[in-house]
Design a protein around this motif. Structure first.
Motif, PDB file in Angstrom:
ATOM      1  N   GLN A   1       0.817  -1.215   0.000  1.00  0.00           N
ATOM      2  CA  GLN A   1       0.000   0.000   0.000  1.00  0.00           C
ATOM      3  C   GLN A   1       0.852   1.266   0.000  1.00  0.00           C
ATOM      4  O   GLN A   1       0.498   2.251  -0.627  1.00  0.00           O
ATOM      5  CB  GLN A   1      -0.923  -0.001   1.227  1.00  0.00           C
ATOM      6  CG  GLN A   1      -1.980  -1.068   1.176  1.00  0.00           C
ATOM      7  CD  GLN A   1      -2.941  -0.885   0.016  1.00  0.00           C
ATOM      8  OE1 GLN A   1      -3.366   0.225  -0.267  1.00  0.00           O
ATOM      9  NE2 GLN A   1      -3.264  -1.956  -0.661  1.00  0.00           N
ATOM     10  N   ASP A   2       1.947   1.213   0.718  1.00  0.00           N
ATOM     11  CA  ASP A   2       2.762   2.419   0.882  1.00  0.00           C
ATOM     12  C   ASP A   2       4.140   2.180   0.288  1.00  0.00           C
ATOM     13  O   ASP A   2       4.443   2.632  -0.804  1.00  0.00           O
ATOM     14  CB  ASP A   2       2.841   2.768   2.368  1.00  0.00           C
ATOM     15  CG  ASP A   2       3.582   4.047   2.636  1.00  0.00           C
ATOM     16  OD1 ASP A   2       3.667   4.886   1.718  1.00  0.00           O
ATOM     17  OD2 ASP A   2       4.102   4.222   3.756  1.00  0.00           O
ATOM     18  N   GLU A   3       4.950   1.464   1.000  1.00  0.00           N
ATOM     19  CA  GLU A   3       6.295   1.148   0.535  1.00  0.00           C
ATOM     20  C   GLU A   3       6.645  -0.236   1.048  1.00  0.00           C
ATOM     21  O   GLU A   3       6.086  -0.710   2.032  1.00  0.00           O
ATOM     22  CB  GLU A   3       7.305   2.187   1.007  1.00  0.00           C
ATOM     23  CG  GLU A   3       7.319   2.404   2.497  1.00  0.00           C
ATOM     24  CD  GLU A   3       8.251   3.525   2.925  1.00  0.00           C
ATOM     25  OE1 GLU A   3       8.784   3.418   4.038  1.00  0.00           O
ATOM     26  OE2 GLU A   3       8.453   4.492   2.171  1.00  0.00           O
ATOM     27  N   ILE A   4       7.553  -0.901   0.364  1.00  0.00           N
ATOM     28  CA  ILE A   4       7.957  -2.237   0.778  1.00  0.00           C
ATOM     29  C   ILE A   4       9.470  -2.360   0.610  1.00  0.00           C
ATOM     30  O   ILE A   4      10.020  -1.905  -0.398  1.00  0.00           O
ATOM     31  CB  ILE A   4       7.199  -3.333   0.003  1.00  0.00           C
ATOM     32  CG1 ILE A   4       7.458  -4.713   0.619  1.00  0.00           C
ATOM     33  CG2 ILE A   4       7.498  -3.288  -1.475  1.00  0.00           C
ATOM     34  CD1 ILE A   4       6.469  -5.773   0.179  1.00  0.00           C
ATOM     35  N   ASN A   5      10.114  -2.929   1.604  1.00  0.00           N
ATOM     36  CA  ASN A   5      11.562  -3.070   1.540  1.00  0.00           C
ATOM     37  C   ASN A   5      11.954  -4.533   1.351  1.00  0.00           C
ATOM     38  O   ASN A   5      11.099  -5.430   1.380  1.00  0.00           O
ATOM     39  CB  ASN A   5      12.221  -2.455   2.785  1.00  0.00           C
ATOM     40  CG  ASN A   5      11.841  -3.154   4.071  1.00  0.00           C
ATOM     41  OD1 ASN A   5      11.969  -4.364   4.191  1.00  0.00           O
ATOM     42  ND2 ASN A   5      11.363  -2.389   5.046  1.00  0.00           N
ATOM     43  N   PHE A   6      13.219  -4.756   1.178  1.00  0.00           N
ATOM     44  CA  PHE A   6      13.751  -6.091   0.916  1.00  0.00           C
ATOM     45  C   PHE A   6      13.344  -7.089   1.998  1.00  0.00           C
ATOM     46  O   PHE A   6      12.895  -8.206   1.701  1.00  0.00           O
ATOM     47  CB  PHE A   6      15.278  -6.005   0.787  1.00  0.00           C
ATOM     48  CG  PHE A   6      15.952  -7.335   0.663  1.00  0.00           C
ATOM     49  CD1 PHE A   6      15.803  -8.106  -0.479  1.00  0.00           C
ATOM     50  CD2 PHE A   6      16.748  -7.819   1.696  1.00  0.00           C
ATOM     51  CE1 PHE A   6      16.429  -9.343  -0.590  1.00  0.00           C
ATOM     52  CE2 PHE A   6      17.381  -9.043   1.585  1.00  0.00           C
ATOM     53  CZ  PHE A   6      17.219  -9.810   0.441  1.00  0.00           C
ATOM     54  N   GLU A   7      13.480  -6.713   3.264  1.00  0.00           N
ATOM     55  CA  GLU A   7      13.156  -7.616   4.370  1.00  0.00           C
ATOM     56  C   GLU A   7      11.678  -7.995   4.362  1.00  0.00           C
ATOM     57  O   GLU A   7      11.324  -9.153   4.586  1.00  0.00           O
ATOM     58  CB  GLU A   7      13.545  -7.004   5.720  1.00  0.00           C
ATOM     59  CG  GLU A   7      15.034  -6.851   5.925  1.00  0.00           C
ATOM     60  CD  GLU A   7      15.805  -8.162   5.835  1.00  0.00           C
ATOM     61  OE1 GLU A   7      15.262  -9.222   6.226  1.00  0.00           O
ATOM     62  OE2 GLU A   7      16.958  -8.133   5.386  1.00  0.00           O
ATOM     63  N   GLU A   8      10.812  -7.041   4.088  1.00  0.00           N
ATOM     64  CA  GLU A   8       9.376  -7.328   4.031  1.00  0.00           C
ATOM     65  C   GLU A   8       9.053  -8.271   2.870  1.00  0.00           C
ATOM     66  O   GLU A   8       8.229  -9.181   3.014  1.00  0.00           O
ATOM     67  CB  GLU A   8       8.576  -6.036   3.895  1.00  0.00           C
ATOM     68  CG  GLU A   8       8.619  -5.162   5.134  1.00  0.00           C
ATOM     69  CD  GLU A   8       8.042  -3.786   4.919  1.00  0.00           C
ATOM     70  OE1 GLU A   8       7.453  -3.263   5.888  1.00  0.00           O
ATOM     71  OE2 GLU A   8       8.163  -3.229   3.810  1.00  0.00           O
TER      72      GLU A   8
END
Length: 130
Positions: free
Chosen positions: A57-64
């Motif tokens: 929805q917003d932002e997603i990083n490598f760990e997520e």
């Protein structure tokens, strides 16, 4: 469904199923030449990683992404390769997180987002299903 109806069903596709399959084949013939299509469908891992980015929805990083993609699809290093390829081909953009400046987040570039959303719309419409 009665056994006779089920047997008929197993023998022949319905008109809608046939149309969906014909439209999928036509779509494949047309889109196979596009690099975006190859990137999206080159492996189940690519599809899973890109689906997670699309669902964010917003932002997603490598760990997520690593937490959300089942391990059976690929390792952390394979996920990182998919992300790096996407950035290199300019399908993904990598930016600094709004929440934590130490974290890098991934999102679709505008062009790939449009391509991805168009493809989703086609799938949602059943490729011309009546």
């Amino acid at each position: 469904m009665h056994k006779s109806e089920q047997k008929k069903r197993e023998e022949k596709m319905t008109k809608n199923e046939y149309q969906v399959l014909a439209n999928l084949r036509e779509d494949w013939d047309e889109k196979i030449q596009r690099k975006e299509y190859w990137y999206l469908f080159s492996s189940p891992l690519n599809f899973m990683v890109l689906s997670e980015i699309g669902l964010a929805q917003d932002e997603i990083n490598f760990e997520e992404i690593c937490q959300r993609v089942p391990k059976k699809f690929g390792s952390r290093s394979s996920i990182l390769t998919v992300l790096n390829d996407g950035v290199m081909f300019r399908y993904l953009k990598k930016r600094i997180s709004v929440r934590d400046r130490r974290i890098r987040c991934y999102a679709f570039t505008e062009g790939f987002r449009i391509y991805f959303c168009d493809w989703l719309e086609q799938v949602g419409n059943g490729y011309g299903r009546g």
